[in-house]
Write an enzyme that holds these catalytic residues in place. Structure first.
Site: not given
Length: 208
Positions: A10, A97
């Site tokens: 990613d 996150e």
């Protein structure tokens, strides 16, 4: 746990210009950051997303959630940046996150609003990304989030990640944030899809 893993990465603008033809010889799938909050667009997304498809890599896009901003508004921004999906594209991922100073219930509400709107608009089930520590501290009390496939971040040399509370399986494992690949200058996140090429293809979005 599957005995077969597919390699992926990613990326975002932090990786700069990427030689996707070279990268395609080393991975089977890749996700590119598209957006963040309700106004930020990753400056490399458009170039990355087009080049990933041209190189023959199974591609997906992700959004970095700001828990202190309306989730539906963030979903709208992400969908505008993504544009019209194409057959074979992987389901979007929501990166959760950071709490942004919000309490657990507010984070859950924000994430679920984004996930619900993207699922309804694209007719596919998004993936939710988080670390075990963040999940256990902020998301474990929300059973509705376990309806979505999990992309777990855990940097370990173990054969499998430790799953968060209330979660029985995972789809993708981000096992390193300091990976090295030909075609990318500097470090890149390394991921493993927990399944076969057929299983990955079954996640992909059909033609509309």
């Amino acid at each position: 746990m599957s005995s077969t893993f597919l390699k992926g990465i990613d990326v975002s603008h932090f990786q700069g210009t990427i030689d996707w033809v070279t990268v395609a010889r080393q991975v089977q799938f890749a996700y590119a950051k598209a957006s963040e909050g309700n106004s930020v667009t990753d400056p490399c997304f458009s170039a990355n997303y087009a080049a990933m498809r041209a190189a023959g890599i199974a591609r997906g896009a992700y959004h970095f959630l700001h828990a202190d901003v309306d989730g539906a508004a963030q979903a709208g921004h992400f969908l505008d940046v993504l544009g019209e999906p194409q057959a074979g594209d992987l389901p979007p991922m929501l990166d959760v996150e950071t709490a942004c100073g919000m309490q657990c219930a507010a984070i859950d509400t924000c994430a679920l609003a984004w996930l619900a709107q993207v699922r309804k608009t694209l007719s596919c089930t998004p993936i939710i990304y988080s670390s075990g520590g963040f999940w256990n501290s902020n998301l474990a009390g929300c059973a509705a989030l376990t309806d979505f496939p999990l992309w777990i971040a855990e940097y370990t040399s173990a054969a499998a990640p430790v799953l968060p509370q209330g979660v029985s399986s995972y789809a993708i494992w981000q096992h390193s944030q300091t990976g090295k690949l030909d075609g990318i200058a500097g470090a890149v996140d390394l991921d493993l899809f927990n399944g076969s090429a057929q299983a990955l293809a079954q996640l992909a979005r059909p033609a509309r």
